[in-house]
Design an enzyme around this catalytic site. Sequence first.
Site, PDB file in Angstrom:
ATOM      1  N   HIS A  81       0.963  -1.222  -0.145  1.00  0.00           N
ATOM      2  CA  HIS A  81       0.004  -0.012  -0.026  1.00  0.00           C
ATOM      3  C   HIS A  81       0.895   1.266   0.010  1.00  0.00           C
ATOM      4  O   HIS A  81       0.990   2.049   1.194  1.00  0.00           O
ATOM      5  CB  HIS A  81      -0.753   0.037   1.055  1.00  0.00           C
ATOM      6  CG  HIS A  81      -2.061  -0.987   1.176  1.00  0.00           C
ATOM      7  ND1 HIS A  81      -2.040  -2.414   1.767  1.00  0.00           N
ATOM      8  CD2 HIS A  81      -3.257  -1.015   0.307  1.00  0.00           C
ATOM      9  CE1 HIS A  81      -3.044  -3.024   1.407  1.00  0.00           C
ATOM     10  NE2 HIS A  81      -3.957  -2.139   0.532  1.00  0.00           N
ATOM     11  N   HIS A 125       1.361   1.931  -5.613  1.00  0.00           N
ATOM     12  CA  HIS A 125      -0.147   1.078  -5.939  1.00  0.00           C
ATOM     13  C   HIS A 125      -1.352   2.278  -6.149  1.00  0.00           C
ATOM     14  O   HIS A 125      -2.104   1.935  -6.974  1.00  0.00           O
ATOM     15  CB  HIS A 125      -0.482   0.505  -4.543  1.00  0.00           C
ATOM     16  CG  HIS A 125      -1.769   0.014  -4.472  1.00  0.00           C
ATOM     17  ND1 HIS A 125      -2.384  -0.921  -5.421  1.00  0.00           N
ATOM     18  CD2 HIS A 125      -3.001   0.557  -3.492  1.00  0.00           C
ATOM     19  CE1 HIS A 125      -3.570  -1.100  -4.907  1.00  0.00           C
ATOM     20  NE2 HIS A 125      -3.787  -0.264  -3.942  1.00  0.00           N
ATOM     21  N   HIS A 183      -6.788   6.903  -3.271  1.00  0.00           N
ATOM     22  CA  HIS A 183      -7.660   5.837  -2.275  1.00  0.00           C
ATOM     23  C   HIS A 183      -7.100   5.253  -1.086  1.00  0.00           C
ATOM     24  O   HIS A 183      -7.653   4.554  -0.385  1.00  0.00           O
ATOM     25  CB  HIS A 183      -8.035   4.846  -3.395  1.00  0.00           C
ATOM     26  CG  HIS A 183      -7.451   3.823  -3.595  1.00  0.00           C
ATOM     27  ND1 HIS A 183      -6.113   3.765  -4.521  1.00  0.00           N
ATOM     28  CD2 HIS A 183      -7.279   2.487  -3.205  1.00  0.00           C
ATOM     29  CE1 HIS A 183      -5.479   2.795  -4.555  1.00  0.00           C
ATOM     30  NE2 HIS A 183      -6.055   1.826  -3.651  1.00  0.00           N
ATOM     31  N   ASP A 184      -5.751   5.151  -1.076  1.00  0.00           N
ATOM     32  CA  ASP A 184      -5.177   4.695  -0.057  1.00  0.00           C
ATOM     33  C   ASP A 184      -3.901   5.432   0.784  1.00  0.00           C
ATOM     34  O   ASP A 184      -3.099   4.956   1.551  1.00  0.00           O
ATOM     35  CB  ASP A 184      -4.469   3.220  -0.415  1.00  0.00           C
ATOM     36  CG  ASP A 184      -5.161   1.820  -0.549  1.00  0.00           C
ATOM     37  OD1 ASP A 184      -5.959   2.006   0.436  1.00  0.00           O
ATOM     38  OD2 ASP A 184      -4.856   1.003  -1.135  1.00  0.00           O
TER      39      ASP A 184
END
Length: 288
Positions: free
Chosen positions: A70, A74, A111-112
């Site tokens: 993560h 990514h 998103h992460d």
Amino acid sequence: ETLSEETQQVLEEMCSWGPAVLHLETEKMGMIAEALIGDLGLNTKFKIPVGSVSKFTTSILSTYNDNPYHNKWHGFAVFQSCYWAIKSCKIVSTCTNHLEQLSMLVAAIGHDAKHDGVNNAFHIQSMSDLTMFYNDQSPLENLHSRTTFECLKQDGCNVFASLDTEQWHQARTIVCTSILHTDMSKHPDTVTMLKSKEKFSENDDKDRADMCNAVLHSMDLANVAYPWSECVKWARRVGTEFSQQVEKEKAAKIPVSVFMDVHGDVQLAKLQVGFVNYVIMPFFEIGE
């Protein structure tokens, strides 16, 4: 401005499925993100100030921690995959409007953001400050969404700057909702939703929102479908991060996630095969 031959080659690679990204520097990813959004015509459509996409991208990627999986690469890979879906999949391009596409891409790259290398179950079991703040409700995904908007508020980073009030609220809803739907605890709901759809209508607001959620979620899981050379790299990173979480669970004296205790290629292969057979294939086959 004339692009260098090297830059042109990189951009061509970014138009393919599952390109190599692990070698890219943050600034290069910012440049590529601006070019890809420009390729979709979204910069012109929404009068995005020149350089804003690149600056936002480098800002949000800098919030990613140096986790095995993560990490910023990514985040960028999922952004690129969403771009590919909009560009190459007719159902995605026709069942989402331009604002939804821009919002989905913003959500993808953030998103992460600030992910700390452990999952929601770890946070909840360990009663972390993060899960206390978000009352056990998708603590990581709420953090990612919040961080995305914190970066958008920074000088020169607001790719939504030219939106009117109604558009801005629509964009915010899409970004927040689609990031929250990357929580794996919501995966069964997404599968059920897709199975219930005979078709997606471009004229139905809920259908278009469901499409945004499904695309981001599927692209978040899609590294198992990358070309083999890239798939293997990401699989090893997943295994490493999982093993690190197990050690943290033991240290914290909380229940150990046995399936994440991966050591060696045989266990890693079993993990990936199980994930593909029981999570990915039932999910991806719905869209066939």
